[in-house]
Scaffold this motif. Structure first.
Motif, PDB file in Angstrom:
ATOM      1  N   VAL A  89     -12.237  -4.699  -4.906  1.00 53.88           N
ATOM      2  CA  VAL A  89     -10.634  -5.389  -3.403  1.00 53.88           C
ATOM      3  C   VAL A  89     -10.604  -5.223  -2.226  1.00 53.88           C
ATOM      4  CG1 VAL A  89      -8.552  -3.466  -4.288  1.00 53.88           C
ATOM      5  CG2 VAL A  89      -8.697  -6.034  -4.401  1.00 53.88           C
ATOM      6  N   PHE A 127      -3.072  -3.627  -5.726  1.00 53.08           N
ATOM      7  CA  PHE A 127      -3.578  -4.508  -4.116  1.00 53.08           C
ATOM      8  C   PHE A 127      -3.698  -5.658  -5.065  1.00 53.08           C
ATOM      9  CE2 PHE A 127      -5.250  -2.820  -0.896  1.00 53.08           C
ATOM     10  CZ  PHE A 127      -4.736  -0.825  -0.369  1.00 53.08           C
ATOM     11  N   TRP A 128      -3.699  -5.582  -6.522  1.00 55.33           N
ATOM     12  CA  TRP A 128      -3.831  -6.780  -7.049  1.00 55.33           C
ATOM     13  C   TRP A 128      -2.610  -7.826  -7.188  1.00 55.33           C
ATOM     14  CZ3 TRP A 128      -7.365  -9.585  -9.396  1.00 55.33           C
ATOM     15  CH2 TRP A 128      -7.313 -10.326 -10.429  1.00 55.33           C
ATOM     16  N   ALA A 182      -7.312 -12.896   3.798  1.00 59.86           N
ATOM     17  CA  ALA A 182      -7.824 -11.683   3.543  1.00 59.86           C
ATOM     18  C   ALA A 182      -7.020 -11.593   1.316  1.00 59.86           C
ATOM     19  CB  ALA A 182      -6.473 -10.427   3.612  1.00 59.86           C
ATOM     20  N   ALA A 183      -6.261 -12.019   0.931  1.00 61.01           N
ATOM     21  CA  ALA A 183      -5.788 -12.188  -0.352  1.00 61.01           C
ATOM     22  C   ALA A 183      -6.368 -12.887  -0.953  1.00 61.01           C
ATOM     23  CB  ALA A 183      -4.418 -13.202  -0.374  1.00 61.01           C
ATOM     24  N   ALA A 184      -7.374 -13.832  -0.567  1.00 62.44           N
ATOM     25  CA  ALA A 184      -8.136 -14.644  -0.845  1.00 62.44           C
ATOM     26  C   ALA A 184      -9.805 -14.347  -1.675  1.00 62.44           C
ATOM     27  CB  ALA A 184      -8.470 -16.247  -0.257  1.00 62.44           C
ATOM     28  N   VAL A 192      -0.650  -8.146  -4.312  1.00 65.12           N
ATOM     29  CA  VAL A 192      -0.819  -8.500  -2.704  1.00 65.12           C
ATOM     30  C   VAL A 192      -2.281  -9.580  -2.841  1.00 65.12           C
ATOM     31  CG1 VAL A 192      -2.147  -6.208  -1.941  1.00 65.12           C
ATOM     32  CG2 VAL A 192       0.109  -7.294  -0.784  1.00 65.12           C
ATOM     33  N   VAL A 193      -3.011  -9.262  -3.920  1.00 66.92           N
ATOM     34  CA  VAL A 193      -3.641 -10.521  -3.638  1.00 66.92           C
ATOM     35  C   VAL A 193      -3.811 -11.278  -4.232  1.00 66.92           C
ATOM     36  CG1 VAL A 193      -5.798  -8.545  -3.135  1.00 66.92           C
ATOM     37  CG2 VAL A 193      -5.302  -9.513  -5.086  1.00 66.92           C
ATOM     38  N   SER A 216     -11.664  -0.548  -6.861  1.00 69.05           N
ATOM     39  CA  SER A 216     -10.227  -0.657  -5.879  1.00 69.05           C
ATOM     40  C   SER A 216     -11.745  -0.770  -4.332  1.00 69.05           C
ATOM     41  CB  SER A 216      -9.761   0.539  -6.244  1.00 69.05           C
ATOM     42  OG  SER A 216     -10.366   2.257  -6.084  1.00 69.05           O
ATOM     43  N   TRP A 244      -5.365  -3.915   6.976  1.00 78.93           N
ATOM     44  CA  TRP A 244      -4.473  -5.192   6.748  1.00 78.93           C
ATOM     45  C   TRP A 244      -3.734  -5.397   7.568  1.00 78.93           C
ATOM     46  CZ3 TRP A 244      -4.123  -7.327   1.162  1.00 78.93           C
ATOM     47  CH2 TRP A 244      -3.994  -8.877   1.043  1.00 78.93           C
ATOM     48  N   PHE A 298      -2.842 -13.442   6.590  1.00 80.63           N
ATOM     49  CA  PHE A 298      -2.550 -13.261   4.893  1.00 80.63           C
ATOM     50  C   PHE A 298      -3.751 -13.772   3.691  1.00 80.63           C
ATOM     51  CE2 PHE A 298       1.573 -11.784   3.390  1.00 80.63           C
ATOM     52  CZ  PHE A 298       1.753 -11.335   1.840  1.00 80.63           C
ATOM     53  N   LEU A 299      -3.637 -14.788   4.166  1.00 74.08           N
ATOM     54  CA  LEU A 299      -4.232 -16.340   2.850  1.00 74.08           C
ATOM     55  C   LEU A 299      -5.127 -15.501   2.715  1.00 74.08           C
ATOM     56  CD1 LEU A 299      -2.544 -19.600   3.383  1.00 74.08           C
ATOM     57  CD2 LEU A 299      -1.943 -17.058   1.987  1.00 74.08           C
ATOM     58  N   PRO A 302       0.672 -13.206  -3.539  1.00 80.58           N
ATOM     59  CA  PRO A 302       0.915 -14.099  -2.221  1.00 80.58           C
ATOM     60  C   PRO A 302      -0.019 -16.030  -2.144  1.00 80.58           C
ATOM     61  CG  PRO A 302       0.439 -12.399  -1.578  1.00 80.58           C
ATOM     62  CD  PRO A 302       0.244 -11.976  -3.035  1.00 80.58           C
ATOM     63  N   GLY A 356      -5.378  -0.481   3.960  1.00 81.93           N
ATOM     64  CA  GLY A 356      -4.371  -1.071   4.443  1.00 81.93           C
ATOM     65  C   GLY A 356      -3.464  -1.196   5.612  1.00 81.93           C
ATOM     66  N   PRO A 373       0.974  -0.973   0.176  1.00 78.08           N
ATOM     67  CA  PRO A 373       0.451  -0.069   0.134  1.00 78.08           C
ATOM     68  C   PRO A 373       0.586   1.237  -0.107  1.00 78.08           C
ATOM     69  CG  PRO A 373      -1.074  -1.383   1.382  1.00 78.08           C
ATOM     70  CD  PRO A 373       0.301  -1.966   1.010  1.00 78.08           C
ATOM     71  N   PHE A 400      -5.981  -2.934 -17.559  1.00 76.35           N
ATOM     72  CA  PHE A 400      -5.546  -3.753 -16.096  1.00 76.35           C
ATOM     73  C   PHE A 400      -5.745  -5.128 -16.991  1.00 76.35           C
ATOM     74  CE2 PHE A 400      -7.421  -4.859 -12.353  1.00 76.35           C
ATOM     75  CZ  PHE A 400      -6.343  -4.811 -11.545  1.00 76.35           C
ATOM     76  N   LEU A 438      -3.734   2.387  -7.900  1.00 79.00           N
ATOM     77  CA  LEU A 438      -3.428   2.050  -6.739  1.00 79.00           C
ATOM     78  C   LEU A 438      -3.950   0.198  -6.864  1.00 79.00           C
ATOM     79  CD1 LEU A 438      -5.966   4.325  -4.670  1.00 79.00           C
ATOM     80  CD2 LEU A 438      -3.323   4.252  -4.800  1.00 79.00           C
ATOM     81  N   MET A 439      -4.793  -0.033  -7.908  1.00 80.35           N
ATOM     82  CA  MET A 439      -4.891  -1.628  -8.254  1.00 80.35           C
ATOM     83  C   MET A 439      -4.357  -2.632  -8.576  1.00 80.35           C
ATOM     84  SD  MET A 439      -8.188  -2.140  -7.419  1.00 80.35           S
ATOM     85  CE  MET A 439      -8.258  -3.236  -8.226  1.00 80.35           C
ATOM     86  N   LEU A 464      -9.471 -11.611  -3.623  1.00 79.77           N
ATOM     87  CA  LEU A 464      -9.627 -11.545  -5.344  1.00 79.77           C
ATOM     88  C   LEU A 464     -10.809 -12.444  -5.625  1.00 79.77           C
ATOM     89  CD1 LEU A 464      -7.912 -12.543  -7.538  1.00 79.77           C
ATOM     90  CD2 LEU A 464      -7.622 -14.760  -6.682  1.00 79.77           C
TER      91      LEU A 464
END
Ligand SMILES: Nc1ncnc2c1ncn2[C@@H]1O[C@H](COP(=O)(O)OP(=O)(O)O)[C@@H](O)[C@H]1O
Ligand SMILES: Nc1ncnc2c1ncn2[C@@H]1O[C@H](COP(=O)(O)OP(=O)(O)O)[C@@H](O)[C@H]1O
Ligand SMILES: Nc1ncnc2c1ncn2[C@@H]1O[C@H](COP(=O)(O)OP(=O)(O)O)[C@@H](O)[C@H]1O
Lengths: 112, 421, 421, 421, 112, 112
Positions: D252, C44-45, D229-231, C47-48, D249, D200, D226-227, C51, D197, C21, C115, C40-41, D234
């Motif tokens: 997400v 953030f993309w 939030a990412a999942a 980080v989602v 945005s 999280w 972590f996982l 991982p 940000g 971020p 994007f 920003l996207m 997405l």
């Protein structure tokens, strides 16, 4: 004196300014405005709710000029602002009784 | 070398480093948009210049000595540190303190100081004012500390010191044009609230990290930092409600900061309930103190004096009443603290008599006089040479454009500009 | 399993997660308000998506191997981790590194990339470029590391790698309309400064956390991270003062980031004074490097190449001169480091001869060639299939509205809008 | 007292404190600029008032008991804490949880609630709803916990509890003028992303800190946080892409928060792969849940119900399926956890039968009913006495000016204003 | 009715407002604008690239007034806005066919 | 051609736009402005110092229209913008010499 008002696309500001400068316009005033017209707007989505945004960003340019210069200036302005795409905007001219330069109090064309 | 303590003090150091940007936003949101970058720059300048100075010579002079007055050069240029011990951790942790102290002063001189003057002022002030004061108050053998005055995390050496220095500088610098008749409301309160959040967050590192270990005293300091900030924020809100009829976001932010300032010197010496009392007292006093400048006519733009000087004094003096190291498990009067040399006596309310109070008054009095005089002379000297004050024209146009050749915001959503190289 | 080490590496992992971020705001403030959400996207993309990829397969391929070239699938799908040891901590700590690396590239492609193309590019690039490079440079048996090249926290594998990849992508993507004749000043410098503060704060976790323990080397890395950032920020300011006459906030921010990039590979191998030298050198070089794009005509919008590629190379090469593991208590040449396999030799200035320098040059050369070629091919392939570039119309209107159906700011203080569902 | 654990839980406490400002920005960016300060204030009010209440009486009532229903006053006024043990650390760590829970409700009542009513609602609600629910779900002898229901970090006691309370309050408060026909897009999406940000970042402390030690379970909780939030982020993106054609945005950000909410109760009981599954499920469900309000016509302004209530329920119920403490090394069914009293059984998918699922449903059902009823009565009582709702005139002008006498932004770059004192 | 339009320096807004209030102007409308003129602008530097910013922030004030009041008002406005430095701005006057108060529908001078 | 200028309350923008669209106005330009008038402003407090804010947010709408349409449009606009509360705003009409559509160069009513 005449007041030329133009609504143009924001990214055309520099071109228009340069064009007007080129033909001797020494001053003008710019305003960020939003336009509604044929061009239409766009939709925005927030958490699945849609909003129709009818207004698009435009820039308004105002210049007080000598009556005899109106046609030349309008022509130059229109040429510089045109992209031939919908939404290019409008120019209109109105009559001005008098104009004064605040600093000196000069009136009429001396004030420009 | 205990990994838990190393982890704790290192992360606290990172937190305190983060406070300087936080302070920059806290101040930057309060100024007009034509001056915000200058405010941010005054803060960031401190954090790039002072830590270098600190490692090269500052730390050694401010901490590494056996006399009462000043340290030596044995630890200069990062020499002589044992990385199997805590000393390098402590050195870098304290670098962040050295950086934020002059940054506090930026709030007072907002909107009108020449950046070139600030750029020179900061390192000079750190050397001639911050370093000696820190030695007296903080260093194991510093004379004020040796006498028994207490300052856990920098109430006297940082907030009182920077606050009185701010007064000295604004007296030399003069008022902003139009002040006090005209004022300039904050250009972005959300930026102020962001700064407040970062400051509170970082302050846990500032205060609880100052124990230099993850132990019971650090826990108490952490709790007190939390409670005093909350209590002072609440107190400020209540005063506003009664006096002005409204509770403002700038009010709660100011109260929180006032509470954090006040508990800074005391957090390792008082109990949870005492920290609430200290917070409430500081919140009320500072809420009135920020208006004193209108009475006396010094232009402390963003209330560094009303919040940091007054808040620091309140907390530091209240130690004389509320200190209760016994309750915190310090062997009273015995050598304690990270370096085993601290003498922590009880306060007036907890059977300690007036001795500690007297020492607190003395220590703060000494710092007030020394810092004011030296800072005043320094400011006068700079004013006489390069000049402290920006031109009136620059002040009207704004310091961002005139001092830095930048503007903070370019709203025109898609206006592009010709590059002239 | 030492609680202090676990606490340290976990909190460092949280700090590095916070950096993405931070990077988003650093970049987002520099673009026009019509493109900020897209920027920003893009961050953030990363980080989602990354991982998840990391835990499912990336980590196992990038670290869990015995050969020199690539790992295996033994640790895929989070299988086979012993939670009484440090490995799961290390795995998740490194997930944040994997996430931020492609995010760095976003700065170069700003204002004009579709994007959908970015969304596909990120996971592919992570697999075909980031994973192998990481194995070579970082994994216990990686061939470049085994030869003796040093990269403490990711100068080669992250900054050089992402920087050269950025060049490859922009060459395929092309210039923004109007560039370089026209430029677009930052829409919000305070947002840039916020990003800078968050990045510096998080970078302590990035660098000092990479020791994977709270010990003396972590302390040294922490100190170096602090000093190099300050030194580079100062250096950039001084160059600006002399060259442009002004010290800008974007300048100090850029310098700080350049210093952080440069010290990343070196922070665990050099002394405090060397870190200051590295910071000063990186600050000066990067301050000039950001203007190279105008000479060669590649549109690296937010200077990913000038800051990350150049800064990473500077730091990585300077290890060859300044590395002094002996002074830091590493048994030189012997097996050291978290996995006991690192061979850390002395640099040219500290009696190590040119061997280490040669390895640094080789390692970076290999990564430059591999990353550029593979990324270029990948970008070409995406361009040929779905297309990398947004339409000119979309570029004029802005990517926020056209790519995401959103606008960043709605200023009209109380204009409400009809919902059309 | 292990320094690593102390360091870990203290820093986690600081992270959770930072979450409330984060939540304030997350919400504040979504409202119009005329109401943003009111939103920030509703959040900051919680963090100044509730922690004081917590230390004075809340903690003792919510945790210090031997019966199943409520604690006693033995630990009131900060009395009776042993600073050589972890209890004071736990007490202050949980103070931050108490502060953020009512703050969650602020998102639902945005744009129309009288601040005076909020100021009174918050401490009352904390006492009559939050304290008992916390005891039942979290306290060593709490009856719901004793029966075997699981809530690692507050899914039931915090998110479900605050979410259902939000519904009760908005039913009393009523809709904003113009809603649902008119809506108000976010005034600053970058502010929303900043809040995301920070949330999280802080949530790692919230979840992994709840283990109250830096051990393997904390590591698993960290990884899962972590996982998931990412999942979920997405998943929300993919639903948007398919359903609306755009990835936003705000989408997400909402997904990330939904995933964090859902994993909160489960993070210490499930494996990495299960946390991804929970995240994906929560992301999809919440993405649809936020539109339910239009069907039923309750004005949950910023989707506290759709994200926190639904997300909390999803995560809490899925524990019944995914819980696998055996895989995490808990002796199943035996007394475990920080206080050695937790009984963690296996979920339906991992050989545990339906028992745990039943307990999860019971626990959440009890909290739903209790919290809704008591909150509804409380809101009605406040409405009947001082009134919950601001005047329509105030709603049109904006709550910042009418409730707080402030405006968030003063753009006029150098307009100054006459001070009237 | 006449419309007086003035472009002034932002920091002069309060003085001008007070002056106009003083001579009985009960209403006016203000717009933040950007001006191009003799005053010139400034340069900004971002990472070593220079930009010439030709537009400076100004404020536009519009007031519809009775014809007989024009001269007094213009005079007061000019006096209040003058700093004698370049960039003080302009004032111009245009003719208005009719003015209506939305709330009451009143027309002409009653609408002011 | 005539130029209709209206100062209205911001939350009335949608109603006014819809009303004008309804009677065939195909284009208009909107500006965020601040108004000073009978409605008065509000006070703000910062650290105990009070400020009197005289300006309230308003929206200005400008539309160039055919002379014969002026009355209908003004009437529709006034109806849509009225809340009967003080501060509803003003509408005024001025004469326009000529109007041009930049894209096509059309003049007069064809340009609208
Ligand atoms: N009748 C009008 N009065 C005032 N402004 C107008 C009028 N019609 C259009 N505009 C302005 O001109 C802009 C462009 O007009 P539009 O109809 O979209 O495209 P075009 O100029 O190509 O016909 C509009 O966004 C609006 O700002
Ligand atoms: N011909 C003009 N038409 C409209 N606005 C003008 C004109 N000339 C100047 N202005 C406005 O007046 C401002 C001041 O004019 P400028 O030439 O800079 O100084 P001065 O008013 O002292 O001659 C400009 O910034 C611009 O906003
Ligand atoms: N003489 C005027 N010239 C230009 N604008 C005016 C004038 N009088 C009022 N306005 C605008 O109309 C708005 C509403 O006017 P006000 O006097 O407050 O209420 P009302 O329209 O009900 O009389 C003002 O805020 C201002 O923007």
């Amino acid at each position: 004196m005449k007041l030329i008002t133009a609504i143009i696309k924001p990214f055309k500001v520099d071109d228009v300014k340069t064009a007007l400068k080129g033909i001797g316009v020494v001053g003008l005033t710019l305003t960020e405005v939003q336009g509604f017209g044929r061009q239409g707007g766009h939709t925005e989505t927030f958490r699945g709710s849609e909003y129709q945004i009818d207004f698009v960003p435009k820039v308004k340019i105002e210049a007080v000029v000598r009556p005899e210069d109106v046609d030349r200036i309008v022509e130059a302005l229109v040429d510089a602002a045109r992209t031939d795409k919908i939404g290019d905007g409008k120019v209109w001219v109105t009559d001005v009784d008098m104009v004064i330069r605040i600093r000196t109090g000069e009136r009429g064309s001396d004030a420009l | 070398m205990d990994s838990g303590n190393v982890a704790w003090v290192l992360i606290c150091g990172a937190l305190v480093l983060f406070m300087t940007p936080g302070l920059a936003f806290f101040y930057g949101g309060m100024v007009r948009s034509k001056n915000v970058l200058n405010m941010l720059m005054m803060n960031f300048w401190c954090v790039v210049v002072v830590p270098l100075l600190w490692v090269v010579v500052g730390y050694s002079l401010a901490f590494n000595g056996t006399g009462g007055w000043l340290g030596n050069f044995d630890k200069a240029f990062g020499r002589g540190f044992d990385f199997s011990g805590m000393e390098p951790v402590v050195m870098i942790f304290l670098a962040t303190f050295a950086a934020i102290t002059p940054a506090l002063i930026a709030g007072a001189v907002a909107d009108r100081m020449k950046f070139a003057a600030w750029a020179i002022f900061v390192p000079l002030w750190s050397l001639v004012v911050y370093v000696p004061v820190t030695y007296w108050v903080f260093a194991p053998h510093g004379w004020l500390r040796a006498r028994g005055s207490l300052d856990f995390a920098g109430g006297t050496s940082i907030h009182v010191n920077a606050g009185i220095a701010a007064l000295a500088v604004v007296l030399v610098l003069g008022k902003r044009r139009g002040w006090p008749k005209e004022g300039a409301p904050p250009h972005s309160m959300p930026l102020v609230m962001l700064g407040t959040g970062i400051l509170w967050f970082g302050w846990f590192g500032f205060n609880a990290g100052s124990e230099l270990a993850a132990d019971g005293v650090a826990v108490q300091a952490f709790i007190n930092t939390f409670l005093a900030a909350a209590a002072a924020g609440l107190a400020w809100c209540l005063v506003e409600r009664v006096r002005d009829g409204h509770i403002t976001s700038l009010g709660v932010a100011s109260g929180i900061v006032a509470g954090l300032v006040a508990i800074t010197p005391a957090c390792g010496f008082v109990t949870s309930m005492s920290s609430i009392a200290i917070g409430l007292i500081a919140g009320v006093i500072c809420c009135f103190a920020v208006r004193v400048k209108f009475r006396f006519g010094y232009d402390d733009a963003l209330d560094v004096i009303g919040v940091h000087l007054v808040g620091g004094l309140v907390g530091s003096v209240l130690i004389g009443f509320f200190a209760d190291p016994a309750a915190l498990g310090y062997p009273p009067g015995k050598g304690v603290g990270a370096d085993g040399l601290l003498r922590a006596s009880q306060g007036l309310f907890f059977g300690g008599g007036g001795g500690l109070l007297a020492e607190q008054l003395l220590a703060n009095g000494v710092v007030l006089v020394f810092s004011f005089v030296v800072t005043f002379v320094l400011a006068k000297a700079l004013d006489a040479t390069i000049g402290l004050r920006s031109t009136e024209e620059d002040e009207v146009v704004g310091l961002d454009v005139t001092q830095h050749g930048e503007a903070a915001y370019h709203s025109g959503s898609d206006r592009s500009m010709d590059r002239t190289f």
